[in-house]
Enzyme design. Structure first.
Site: not given
Length: 728
Positions: A534, A614
């Site tokens: 928030d 990777e």
């Protein structure tokens, strides 16, 4: 001026770059809402409609005029006890037990600059960036005053609202309900857009009509919650991403809240936002006052993307604060999904070595470094370093990590206590529990009473004893349960309705002290992921862990919903291991990076388990993210598709403020045989501009109206990134 007052008509007009907000203190002294929408000239009191409404009462001040009823007129701050039977913003319980407040206009003040709120987060602005309007209403019997506060940020198309309730009378009163903002519309047929969810699947966008009923959403969990976010949008029926009217309401608060929306008997729409009236009662002795948290209002007739961008700019420039708001933040790797509780100091150092080799800037040691904690059943509250587990002091461990060439971060959960802890055994009354009752457990932990200064001071001292001795660059602040058993041993019985609000104020006070003590430390908020995402927390922590669900495909929806109110720079997002630890899904490493780049970007895996191929891909991902950092973190964000749409592509776009660059990201959420060709319409480009993309030239208008053709997905969850640059 952004704020004007007509002394003859007593009409207030608030003006931003593209909007007008208008209200009137009428002949009866009531503050009526006239208009909020596209910028316009003239006064809008002609829109008010008076009539003899059956069973709609008339205030005594109206005399025999039966056409004047607050049950039918649009109000700026409706109160219980005035004859308005719709949702009300204010309820005052008086000393005689009656519940009534009849606030009428007394005076007002207009000032340069933006008001501030004591003890609460708020929108900040320089004196030349904003103006403030304060309207004072008063109940003539009890002398309770309402100081309605309006902050106008003209260039940002932002209007903020708050209210201070002051008991200027002689008898005590109790605030039973205090919303911060109300919008009353005489006309219009609207949808309410809200963002619901659960742990590990937060902020799912849901759109529903505002109908002839009262719709209530909010939280009674002590936090803003995973279940509903304190940001909503009121949108016209035909409003979409590119066009149409929409109003945003965003609560700058991290605790319980309430949003109420209703269409009344005359097809008028009222929506309001503020503190919930559940588990809340705030006594005010004579002379005392109560400040309601702030609501950020914004409007546009240019569609949902523009509204989102207005909120993004406001949060980045006027809510978030500190060193890291506009500085480039580090790419980090967190130890949680790499090792969980099973680590030592050597584990963290090895992680640092791997991180450095990949180009990662920081290693974060997550849960398990303190007390005797090797699982989540003990030691919260015992904030001393487990030197046996780490193989020495924290200072020594950080030195070992720094030698490898990376920074160091740490996890902590200061608001919690385990029953199996030295702190709880010594101070059981510091936990929020109800006397004589066994507490409700969640994750085998209880919540410390942060409404108490002595509790906060103790935890602050314990934390700073650790942090003062160590060079910690980043702190992940977690909160892993909701608050139940609401009671504070420090407050008398008649003041228990204050506990949860005082808790949030205590949290803010703690975070403010922490930020002032360590201004160079980046703090990331977290509450089981996005359970306290928030604008209130963003005032103290410029980023928040978006969700505990790190699955890239799930994150498409989570980050999509979050983007309606909150900027990309606030969304904690990482590339995690596969199969994913939450869903078991396997997605391409490139796709995981594409999704995480629409956030703060980092890693949540064990590099030692990666192949060399990777690892090389990760090096390229980090290089690409740093290359596009300014564009991603500071550019305008556009949602090009919704993740759940039938076309099976999720797409979004970043456009630089000068429109010279754009980055388009696309994820194929499904692969189908012989699928029809797909394209996506770009936004925010210069129509006549020539953009270079992969060696070919396109006009901005062609890409926005004709679209960008997408490649055919060859594997499930394939992704692409398209970088466009304006030709000189």
């Amino acid at each position: 001026m952004a704020i004007t007052f007509n002394e003859t008509t007593r009409i207030f007009t608030l003006t931003t770059a593209h909007t007008t907000y208008q209200m009137q203190a009428d002949a009866q002294g009531y503050l009526l809402h006239l208009y909020y929408g596209a910028r316009t000239a003239g006064e809008m009191d002609y829109l008010l409609n008076y009539g003899d409404r059956g069973f709609s009462g008339n205030p005594n001040s109206a005399g025999s005029d039966r056409t004047y009823s607050l049950d039918a007129l649009p109000q700026e701050y409706p109160s219980l006890g005035t004859g308005d039977f719709r949702n009300y913003a204010l309820n005052i319980e008086n000393a005689d037990g009656s519940q009534c407040c009849n606030p009428v206009y007394i005076t007002h003040e207009i000032a340069a600059g933006k008001y501030t709120l004591k003890g609460l987060p708020f929108v900040r602005a320089e004196e030349n960036e904003a103006e403030t309007l304060k309207i004072i209403l008063e109940d003539p019997v009890t002398k309770v005053e309402l100081h309605l506060l309006y902050g106008v940020l003209e260039k940002e198309d932002i209007i903020t609202r708050s209210v201070i309730i002051k008991n200027a009378g002689k008898a005590p009163v109790t605030v039973k309900k205090a919303q911060s903002a109300c919008l009353d519309f005489l006309h219009g047929d609207y949808d309410l857009i809200k963002f619901y969810g659960r742990h590990a699947m937060e902020r799912n966008m849901e759109r529903m009509p505002v109908s002839h009923e009262s719709t209530r959403i909010g939280s009674r969990r002590g936090t803003s919650s995973h279940q509903y976010n304190p940001g909503v949008i009121l949108a016209g029926k035909n409003t979409n991403e590119d066009s149409g009217s929409c109003y945003g309401m965003l609560f700058v608060y991290s605790g319980n809240f309430l949003v109420e929306a209703e269409k009344d008997q005359y097809d008028q729409t009222r929506i309001q936002m503020g503190l919930t009236d559940e588990l809340f009662a705030y006594p005010l002795e004579a002379g005392a006052e109560f400040t309601a948290p702030e609501v950020i209002l914004s409007y546009t007739n240019k569609g949902l993307s523009r509204l989102s961008q207005q909120y993004h700019h406001c949060i980045m420039n006027h809510i978030c604060q500190g060193k890291y708001v506009h500085a480039n933040r580090p790419v980090l790797i967190n130890s949680w999904e790499a090792a969980y509780f099973d680590f030592t100091g050597d584990t963290i150092v090895e992680l640092a070595k791997e991180a450095k080799a990949l180009g990662i800037d920081m290693v974060v040691m997550d849960d398990g470094w303190f007390g005797k904690r090797n699982d989540d059943n003990s030691s919260l509250g015992d904030w001393y370093v487990n030197e046996e587990k780490l193989g020495g002091t924290l200072t020594k461990l950080i030195e070992r990590v720094n030698v490898e060439g990376v920074k160091f971060g740490i996890w902590i959960e200061p608001e919690m206590v385990s029953e199996d802890s030295d702190l709880y055994r010594e101070h059981p009354d510091w936990a929020i529990t109800i006397p004589g009752r066994k507490p409700v457990r969640s994750r085998n932990q209880l919540v410390l009473d942060f409404s108490r200064k002595d509790v906060r001071d103790h935890i602050f001292q314990e934390m700073t004893q650790v942090l003062d001795k160590a060079d910690v660059d980043y702190l992940k602040w977690d909160f892993n349960r909701s608050i139940c058993d609401v009671y504070s041993a420090k407050l008398p019985a008649d003041r228990q309705g204050e506990v949860l609000h005082r808790y949030v104020l205590g949290l803010y006070e703690f975070l403010d002290r922490l930020g002032r003590r360590y201004p160079d430390m980046l703090i990331e908020g977290c509450s089981g992921g996005g359970g306290r995402f928030d604008a209130g927390m963003l005032h103290y922590t410029p980023q928040i862990w978006c969700s505990d669900d790190t699955d890239a495909i799930e994150r498409l929806e989570i980050q999509y919903g979050t983007s309606f109110c909150y900027p990309v720079s606030t969304m904690g997002a990482h590339v995690s291991a596969c199969p994913n630890h939450q869903t078991g899904r396997t997605t391409p490493l490139g796709t995981r990076a594409t999704v995480a780049m629409a956030g703060t970007f980092g890693y949540e895996l064990d590099p030692a388990k990666l192949t060399e191929e990777e690892k090389e891909e990760i090096r390229k991902q980090i290089g690409r993210f740093k290359e596009y950092y300014e564009l991603i973190q500071r550019g305008d964000y556009f949602r090009l598709t919704a993740p759940s749409e039938e076309r099976h592509y999720a797409a979004w776009e970043f456009v630089s403020p000068d429109q010279k660059e754009a980055l388009v990201s696309v994820v194929a959420s499904k692969v189908r045989t012989n699928d029809p060709p797909a394209r996506v319409l770009l936004r925010g480009l210069k129509e006549e501009g020539i953009y270079l993309l992969e060696g070919r030239e396109y006009t901005g208008g062609a890409l926005m109206y004709g679209g960008l053709p997408l490649p055919e997905a060859k594997v499930e969850y394939q992704s692409w990134e398209f970088y466009l640059k304006l030709k000189n």
